[in-house]
Scaffold this active site. Structure first.
Site, PDB file in Angstrom:
ATOM      1  N   ALA A  66       1.064  -1.114   0.127  1.00 18.32           N
ATOM      2  CA  ALA A  66      -0.105   0.115  -0.241  1.00 18.32           C
ATOM      3  C   ALA A  66       0.895   1.471   0.067  1.00 18.32           C
ATOM      4  O   ALA A  66       2.094   1.510   0.188  1.00 18.32           O
ATOM      5  CB  ALA A  66      -0.553   0.082   1.265  1.00 18.32           C
ATOM      6  N   GLY A 112       0.580  -4.834   0.735  1.00 17.29           N
ATOM      7  CA  GLY A 112      -0.620  -5.276  -0.079  1.00 17.29           C
ATOM      8  C   GLY A 112      -0.625  -5.477  -1.250  1.00 17.29           C
ATOM      9  O   GLY A 112      -1.212  -6.493  -2.149  1.00 17.29           O
ATOM     10  N   GLU A 115      -0.365  -9.111  -0.277  1.00 15.49           N
ATOM     11  CA  GLU A 115      -1.856  -9.451   0.096  1.00 15.49           C
ATOM     12  C   GLU A 115      -3.063  -9.607  -1.653  1.00 15.49           C
ATOM     13  O   GLU A 115      -4.222 -10.403  -1.395  1.00 15.49           O
ATOM     14  CB  GLU A 115      -2.761  -8.639   0.316  1.00 15.49           C
ATOM     15  CG  GLU A 115      -1.989  -8.522   2.155  1.00 15.49           C
ATOM     16  CD  GLU A 115      -2.496  -7.391   3.330  1.00 15.49           C
ATOM     17  OE1 GLU A 115      -2.435  -5.949   2.823  1.00 15.49           O
ATOM     18  OE2 GLU A 115      -2.915  -7.329   4.451  1.00 15.49           O
ATOM     19  N   GLU A 135       4.242  -5.575   8.389  1.00 16.56           N
ATOM     20  CA  GLU A 135       3.474  -3.908   8.159  1.00 16.56           C
ATOM     21  C   GLU A 135       4.526  -3.639   9.480  1.00 16.56           C
ATOM     22  O   GLU A 135       3.837  -2.722   9.562  1.00 16.56           O
ATOM     23  CB  GLU A 135       2.190  -4.282   8.284  1.00 16.56           C
ATOM     24  CG  GLU A 135       1.465  -4.011   6.823  1.00 16.56           C
ATOM     25  CD  GLU A 135       1.333  -5.698   5.641  1.00 16.56           C
ATOM     26  OE1 GLU A 135       1.842  -6.279   6.068  1.00 16.56           O
ATOM     27  OE2 GLU A 135       0.988  -5.532   5.083  1.00 16.56           O
TER      28      GLU A 135
HETATM   29  N1  COA Z   1       4.230   3.195  -0.588  1.00 13.74           N
HETATM   30  C1  COA Z   1       4.962   3.940  -1.033  1.00 13.74           C
HETATM   31  N2  COA Z   1       6.099   3.763  -1.651  1.00 13.74           N
HETATM   32  C2  COA Z   1       6.901   3.158  -2.452  1.00 13.74           C
HETATM   33  C3  COA Z   1       6.493   1.940  -1.655  1.00 13.74           C
HETATM   34  C4  COA Z   1       5.451   1.665  -0.337  1.00 13.74           C
HETATM   35  N3  COA Z   1       5.325   0.601  -0.103  1.00 13.74           N
HETATM   36  N4  COA Z   1       7.400   0.738  -2.031  1.00 13.74           N
HETATM   37  C5  COA Z   1       8.833   1.796  -3.155  1.00 13.74           C
HETATM   38  N5  COA Z   1       8.133   3.203  -2.784  1.00 13.74           N
HETATM   39  C6  COA Z   1       8.965   4.040  -3.237  1.00 13.74           C
HETATM   40  C7  COA Z   1       9.831   4.595  -2.625  1.00 13.74           C
HETATM   41  O1  COA Z   1       9.494   6.059  -1.735  1.00 13.74           O
HETATM   42  C8  COA Z   1      10.816   5.064  -3.645  1.00 13.74           C
HETATM   43  O2  COA Z   1      10.421   6.832  -4.043  1.00 13.74           O
HETATM   44  P1  COA Z   1      11.134   7.577  -4.922  1.00 13.74           P
HETATM   45  O3  COA Z   1      11.760   7.665  -5.410  1.00 13.74           O
HETATM   46  O4  COA Z   1       9.696   9.180  -4.605  1.00 13.74           O
HETATM   47  O5  COA Z   1      11.723   7.924  -3.292  1.00 13.74           O
HETATM   48  C9  COA Z   1      10.344   4.158  -4.816  1.00 13.74           C
HETATM   49  O6  COA Z   1       9.148   3.628  -4.951  1.00 13.74           O
HETATM   50  C10 COA Z   1      10.983   2.992  -5.485  1.00 13.74           C
HETATM   51  O7  COA Z   1      11.321   2.763  -4.356  1.00 13.74           O
HETATM   52  P2  COA Z   1      13.292   2.454  -2.809  1.00 13.74           P
HETATM   53  O8  COA Z   1      12.943   1.933  -1.509  1.00 13.74           O
HETATM   54  O9  COA Z   1      13.891   4.026  -3.685  1.00 13.74           O
HETATM   55  O10 COA Z   1      13.631   1.473  -3.889  1.00 13.74           O
HETATM   56  P3  COA Z   1      14.249   0.266  -3.064  1.00 13.74           P
HETATM   57  O11 COA Z   1      14.890  -0.801  -4.449  1.00 13.74           O
HETATM   58  O12 COA Z   1      15.665   0.758  -2.503  1.00 13.74           O
HETATM   59  O13 COA Z   1      13.662  -0.266  -2.027  1.00 13.74           O
HETATM   60  C11 COA Z   1      12.240  -1.832  -1.660  1.00 13.74           C
HETATM   61  C12 COA Z   1      12.898  -1.423  -2.793  1.00 13.74           C
HETATM   62  C13 COA Z   1      10.845  -2.826  -1.732  1.00 13.74           C
HETATM   63  C14 COA Z   1      12.983  -2.316  -0.587  1.00 13.74           C
HETATM   64  C15 COA Z   1      11.417  -0.446  -0.783  1.00 13.74           C
HETATM   65  O14 COA Z   1      11.129   0.294  -1.062  1.00 13.74           O
HETATM   66  C16 COA Z   1      10.502  -0.855   0.291  1.00 13.74           C
HETATM   67  O15 COA Z   1      10.991  -1.079   1.640  1.00 13.74           O
HETATM   68  N6  COA Z   1       9.381  -0.487   0.892  1.00 13.74           N
HETATM   69  C17 COA Z   1       8.441  -0.728   1.258  1.00 13.74           C
HETATM   70  C18 COA Z   1       7.143  -1.569   1.148  1.00 13.74           C
HETATM   71  C19 COA Z   1       6.403  -1.845   2.812  1.00 13.74           C
HETATM   72  O16 COA Z   1       6.851  -1.716   3.632  1.00 13.74           O
HETATM   73  N7  COA Z   1       5.244  -2.203   2.107  1.00 13.74           N
HETATM   74  C20 COA Z   1       4.227  -2.417   3.461  1.00 13.74           C
HETATM   75  C21 COA Z   1       3.548  -0.941   2.214  1.00 13.74           C
HETATM   76  S1  COA Z   1       2.295  -1.206   4.307  1.00 13.74           S
END
Ligand code: COA
Length: 260
Positions: A66, A112, A115, A135
């Site tokens: 999400a 999400g 999910e 989460e």
């Molecule tokens: N919500 C909002 N934005 C998200 C996102 C999420 N769940 N997952 C990734 N993004 C965005 C990042 O903020 C980034 O945006 P920006 O370039 O404007 O800063 C872009 O997507 C790329 O992500 P980034 O984190 O730079 O890539 P990465 O390769 O370094 O890491 C992940 C990848 C998946 C490990 C990392 O993005 C992450 O941990 N995301 C969140 C996962 C999460 O907790 N999901 C559950 C939500 S309830």
């Protein structure tokens, strides 16, 4: 309708539905969820769609969760509504969809995103996929069915470990857990999904819709699955697909199901 965060194309009765926000790793913001709801409504009615393959755009993510930025300031009631709306409009809609939905997990499937994949009828994954429910690392619990669907799919112990550690598992681990059915190289993922879809297309759409209802009853306490199975099994005998399927077998030919 014009979609901003997804697109779909349909060929040979298979619709490929792609979440398309690659710059945010396909994270599900409210707009994307609303578009998903709308696209599912369209595809459910579309006579040219018998199966949906759900995937994410790009080579890195299926859906990274999400959209955290969107709910970071939410209070209790808003959080509850976010979850309830999501369940009703997208996640349950997928789980109970009358046509098969296969998730082709092409990278990160987190929160999400996992999910969403778990709401689909089954999942295949590319070797680079990483799956998890992170989460609790955000001070939350999964809110789009994850606590229930992960537990149903992998059992309580593994679900607890994944949720409590907030960690990611590899595609091979997910295969071992039964969370995904197949793991293939990324470049073969859509081919594999289509290969399975073609096998499904040979069978009765009417029977498949009934099978989806009956199997789903297994995880719905308000329905007695055995009674529903008896009901739907009986109903099948009144369908043109049943007439065609049994006649074709006895006449030693391939069935051409009318879908009625
Ligand atoms: N919500 C909002 N934005 C998200 C996102 C999420 N769940 N997952 C990734 N993004 C965005 C990042 O903020 C980034 O945006 P920006 O370039 O404007 O800063 C872009 O997507 C790329 O992500 P980034 O984190 O730079 O890539 P990465 O390769 O370094 O890491 C992940 C990848 C998946 C490990 C990392 O993005 C992450 O941990 N995301 C969140 C996962 C999460 O907790 N999901 C559950 C939500 S309830």
């Amino acid at each position: 309708m014009k979609y901003k965060n997804l697109y779909f194309h349909t060929e040979n009765l298979i619709s490929t539905l792609v979440i398309n926000r690659p710059q945010k790793l396909n994270a599900l913001n409210r707009e994307t969820l609303a578009e998903l709801h709308q696209a599912l409504e369209v595809l459910e009615q579309d006579a040219k769609t018998n199966i949906i393959i759900l995937t994410g755009s790009g080579q890195k993510a299926f859906v990274a969760g999400a959209d955290i930025a969107e709910f970071a300031h939410f209070k209790v009631e808003e959080g509850k509504k976010l979850s309830a709306d999501g369940h009703q409009q997208v996640f349950d809609k997928i789980a109970y969809f009358s046509k098969p939905i296969i998730a082709a997990v092409n990278g990160y499937a987190l929160g999400g995103g996992l999910e969403l994949a778990m709401a689909a009828h089954f999942r295949i994954a590319s070797e680079n996929a990483r799956l998890g429910l992170p989460e609790t690392s955000l001070g939350l619990i999964p809110g789009y069915g994850g606590t229930q669907r992960l537990t149903q799919l992998v059992g309580k112990g593994r679900a607890f470990e994944m949720i409590m550690t907030a960690g990611m598992i590899t595609a091979d681990q997910a295969l071992d857990y039964g969370l995904v059915n197949h793991v293939v190289p990324l470049e073969e993922l859509m081919g594999k999904a289509e290969e399975i879809a073609h096998k499904i297309l040979k069978n009765s759409t009417v029977a498949i819709a009934k099978a989806i209802r009956a199997v789903n009853a297994c995880t719905n306490e308000s329905v007695n699955g055995f009674e529903l199975e008896i009901e739907l099994f009986g109903e099948s005998f009144g369908t043109a697909d049943f007439q065609e399927g049994t006649s074709a077998f006895l006449e030693k030919r391939k069935a051409k199901f009318p879908g009625k």
